[in-house]
Enzyme design. Structure first.
Site, mmCIF file in Angstrom:
data_model
loop_
_atom_site.group_PDB
_atom_site.id
_atom_site.type_symbol
_atom_site.label_atom_id
_atom_site.label_comp_id
_atom_site.label_asym_id
_atom_site.label_seq_id
_atom_site.Cartn_x
_atom_site.Cartn_y
_atom_site.Cartn_z
ATOM 1 N N ARG A 182 0.963 -1.268 0.223
ATOM 2 C CA ARG A 182 0.085 0.177 -0.121
ATOM 3 C C ARG A 182 0.885 1.384 0.067
ATOM 4 N NH1 ARG A 182 -2.556 -3.529 -1.252
ATOM 5 N NH2 ARG A 182 -4.298 -4.316 -0.530
ATOM 6 N N SER A 231 -10.165 0.056 4.191
ATOM 7 C CA SER A 231 -9.485 -0.049 5.255
ATOM 8 C C SER A 231 -8.804 0.878 5.988
ATOM 9 C CB SER A 231 -8.495 -1.162 4.876
ATOM 10 O OG SER A 231 -8.875 -2.264 4.272
ATOM 11 N N GLU A 301 -3.701 3.248 6.949
ATOM 12 C CA GLU A 301 -3.523 3.154 5.507
ATOM 13 C C GLU A 301 -4.446 4.450 5.093
ATOM 14 O OE1 GLU A 301 -4.783 -0.806 3.829
ATOM 15 O OE2 GLU A 301 -5.559 0.335 1.970
HETATM 16 C C1 LIG Z 1 -15.552 0.870 0.115
HETATM 17 C C2 LIG Z 1 -14.071 0.836 -0.059
HETATM 18 C C3 LIG Z 1 -13.130 -0.296 -0.445
HETATM 19 C C4 LIG Z 1 -11.881 -0.123 -0.593
HETATM 20 N N1 LIG Z 1 -11.160 -1.441 -1.034
HETATM 21 C C5 LIG Z 1 -9.928 -1.346 -1.295
HETATM 22 C C6 LIG Z 1 -9.359 -2.512 -1.358
HETATM 23 O O1 LIG Z 1 -9.805 -3.579 -1.660
HETATM 24 N N2 LIG Z 1 -7.817 -2.520 -1.829
HETATM 25 C C7 LIG Z 1 -7.322 -1.288 -1.664
HETATM 26 O O2 LIG Z 1 -5.876 -1.197 -2.072
HETATM 27 N N3 LIG Z 1 -7.759 -0.097 -1.239
HETATM 28 C C8 LIG Z 1 -9.037 -0.095 -1.315
HETATM 29 N N4 LIG Z 1 -9.824 1.162 -0.759
HETATM 30 C C9 LIG Z 1 -9.357 2.258 -0.590
HETATM 31 C C10 LIG Z 1 -9.118 3.259 -2.088
HETATM 32 O O3 LIG Z 1 -10.197 2.881 -2.862
HETATM 33 C C11 LIG Z 1 -7.709 3.041 -2.787
HETATM 34 O O4 LIG Z 1 -6.763 3.295 -2.121
HETATM 35 C C12 LIG Z 1 -7.810 3.737 -3.990
HETATM 36 O O5 LIG Z 1 -6.510 3.331 -4.701
HETATM 37 C C13 LIG Z 1 -7.819 5.263 -4.018
HETATM 38 O O6 LIG Z 1 -7.804 6.011 -5.126
HETATM 39 P P1 LIG Z 1 -8.447 7.494 -5.147
HETATM 40 O O7 LIG Z 1 -8.798 7.850 -6.673
HETATM 41 O O8 LIG Z 1 -9.906 7.429 -4.293
HETATM 42 O O9 LIG Z 1 -7.321 8.353 -4.298
HETATM 43 P P2 LIG Z 1 -7.556 9.357 -3.139
HETATM 44 O O10 LIG Z 1 -8.302 8.502 -2.090
HETATM 45 O O11 LIG Z 1 -7.954 10.537 -3.596
HETATM 46 O O12 LIG Z 1 -6.117 9.438 -2.817
HETATM 47 C C14 LIG Z 1 -5.300 8.439 -2.162
HETATM 48 C C15 LIG Z 1 -3.841 8.788 -2.148
HETATM 49 O O13 LIG Z 1 -3.219 8.831 -3.491
HETATM 50 C C16 LIG Z 1 -2.816 9.968 -4.069
HETATM 51 N N5 LIG Z 1 -3.187 10.194 -5.454
HETATM 52 C C17 LIG Z 1 -4.417 10.321 -5.885
HETATM 53 N N6 LIG Z 1 -4.311 10.875 -7.402
HETATM 54 C C18 LIG Z 1 -2.937 10.825 -7.728
HETATM 55 C C19 LIG Z 1 -2.319 11.070 -8.898
HETATM 56 N N7 LIG Z 1 -2.917 11.395 -9.914
HETATM 57 N N8 LIG Z 1 -0.928 11.234 -8.609
HETATM 58 C C20 LIG Z 1 0.024 11.156 -7.451
HETATM 59 N N9 LIG Z 1 -0.991 10.779 -6.258
HETATM 60 C C21 LIG Z 1 -2.359 10.356 -6.275
HETATM 61 C C22 LIG Z 1 -3.329 11.130 -3.133
HETATM 62 O O14 LIG Z 1 -2.627 12.415 -2.780
HETATM 63 C C23 LIG Z 1 -3.441 10.506 -1.822
HETATM 64 O O15 LIG Z 1 -2.251 10.276 -1.033
HETATM 65 C C24 LIG Z 1 -11.041 0.939 -0.571
HETATM 66 C C25 LIG Z 1 -11.996 2.223 -0.176
HETATM 67 C C26 LIG Z 1 -13.435 2.065 -0.076
HETATM 68 C C27 LIG Z 1 -14.019 3.479 0.358
#
Ligand SMILES: Cc1cc2nc3c(=O)[nH]c(=O)nc-3n(C[C@H](O)[C@H](O)[C@H](O)COP(=O)(O)OP(=O)(O)OC[C@H]3O[C@@H](n4cnc5c(N)ncnc54)[C@H](O)[C@@H]3O)c2cc1C
Length: 322
Positions: A182, A231, A301
């Site tokens: 992660r 998580s 996380e």
């Molecule tokens: C119901 C639910 C289930 C989930 N299940 C999982 C799972 O099974 N596995 C898992 O790994 N995660 C899971 N997650 C967490 C989340 O979905 C992941 O971490 C996802 O990859 C985050 O993507 P996001 O676009 O929402 O990023 P954000 O939450 O908006 O940002 C997360 C991080 O990424 C960085 N970031 C975003 N975009 C960029 C970019 N273009 N360039 C550089 N950095 C960037 C941000 O600065 C921040 O540090 C879950 C979340 C929810 C709500």
């Protein structure tokens, strides 16, 4: 709520006048995070495309903070808001995905993970079914090394395009992304704009079956329809965060409007009116109780962003036992 948006934009004068993207002063972060909580960003910038983003990064003096967010499914924004600019990539400029060979997919960083999974299914490329269950976009997946069902983003990444804080373009290899659980150790200032992934040829029915299994599993064990950040804590070595949280008696624990989900106790949920403070205070309460019950220091996380509101500071492990 008031923010520093006007002052920030006034300070920049006409430096941003040539940009094609949208600038919103005093942007409400609660509208763009899954938790539906948090303060204001001084300003939000949604670039039209990669060129526009580069022009923005060159125009904004380096002492002004710039923070990129994706779909906000992994973010806890504090009540004091975020200083400087938050960048959110537009679906129009960064949301395209296409198969570029029988086993490779290129996707913009604003493409939802689910769309990449669907595309991979449509063209018969295996290895992306796990994205069907992750509610974020590709930029977040690249930064978080998002993973599920035994697969992680790092297993698929070939190369990533990114802009640094100066607006200069970099093309990173898989090794350059410095992946671990992660986490990516690629420069924290980098904004990923697109990536190329490699899967393998697979029968479409088998891909569909794997995607259905992912969805079924989620529906039964995770509160996916709640306001949550996924998580809350990383799994510690040799155990699961939820087991330790359960053992510490924190399943269903509630502070203000924030609760550790009774369904999956490593998921924190906003039951309706939680603030960033409620959520973070609950998280630190859980960390301190787990430390007491198992001696384990849970690591967040979820990414916590921004400033505390005065009087609403939250200390790591509630300041206990440090
Ligand atoms: C119901 C639910 C289930 C989930 N299940 C999982 C799972 O099974 N596995 C898992 O790994 N995660 C899971 N997650 C967490 C989340 O979905 C992941 O971490 C996802 O990859 C985050 O993507 P996001 O676009 O929402 O990023 P954000 O939450 O908006 O940002 C997360 C991080 O990424 C960085 N970031 C975003 N975009 C960029 C970019 N273009 N360039 C550089 N950095 C960037 C941000 O600065 C921040 O540090 C879950 C979340 C929810 C709500």
């Amino acid at each position: 709520m008031t923010g520093g948006g006007e002052a920030l934009l006034a300070k920049l004068g006409d430096r941003l006048s040539g940009l094609r993207g949208r600038i919103t002063p005093n942007a409400e972060m609660e509208k763009i995070t899954w938790f539906r909580a948090g303060g204001l960003a001084d300003a939000l910038f949604q670039p039209a495309d990669e060129e526009d983003l580069a022009a923005f990064l060159k125009a904004v003096p380096e002492e002004i903070p710039v923070l990129v967010v994706g779909i906000g499914s992994n973010l806890l924004v504090r009540e004091g808001g975020i200083p400087g600019f938050v960048v959110r990539l537009s679906a129009k400029g960064f949301g395209e995905a296409e198969a570029i060979s029988p086993t490779r997919i290129k996707a913009g960083a604003a493409t939802p993970d689910k769309r990449v999974a669907a595309l991979a299914h449509d063209v018969g490329i295996g290895g992306f079914h796990f994205y069907h269950g992750i509610p974020g976009a590709i930029g977040g997946a690249l930064r978080m090394n998002a993973g599920a069902n035994g697969v992680e983003t790092r297993e698929r990444v070939v190369e990533v395009r990114a802009l640094d804080r100066k607006g200069d373009l970099h093309v990173l290899s898989n090794a350059d992304m410095g992946y671990s659980y992660r986490h990516s150790s690629a420069g924290s200032d980098l904004i990923f704009t697109s990536a190329t992934f490699e899967g393998y040829a697979e029968d479409k029915d088998a891909i569909k079956a794997a995607m259905d299994a992912v969805q079924h599993h989620r529906e039964t064990v995770q509160p996916i329809r709640e306001k949550t950040g996924g998580s809350t804590f990383k799994n510690p070595e040799g155990t699961s965060a939820w087991k330790e949280i359960d053992k510490a008696g924190c399943r269903g624990l509630m502070i203000g409007g924030a609760q550790m989900s009774p369904m999956h106790c490593n998921f924190m949920i906003n039951t309706g009116s939680a603030t960033g403070y409620d959520l973070e205070f609950l998280g630190e309460t859980v960390r301190s109780r787990v430390l007491e019950s198992s001696g384990i220091r849970l690591q967040w996380e979820i990414k916590r962003l921004g400033r505390f509101k005065a009087g609403h500071e939250v200390q790591e492990f509630l300041g206990q036992l440090l």
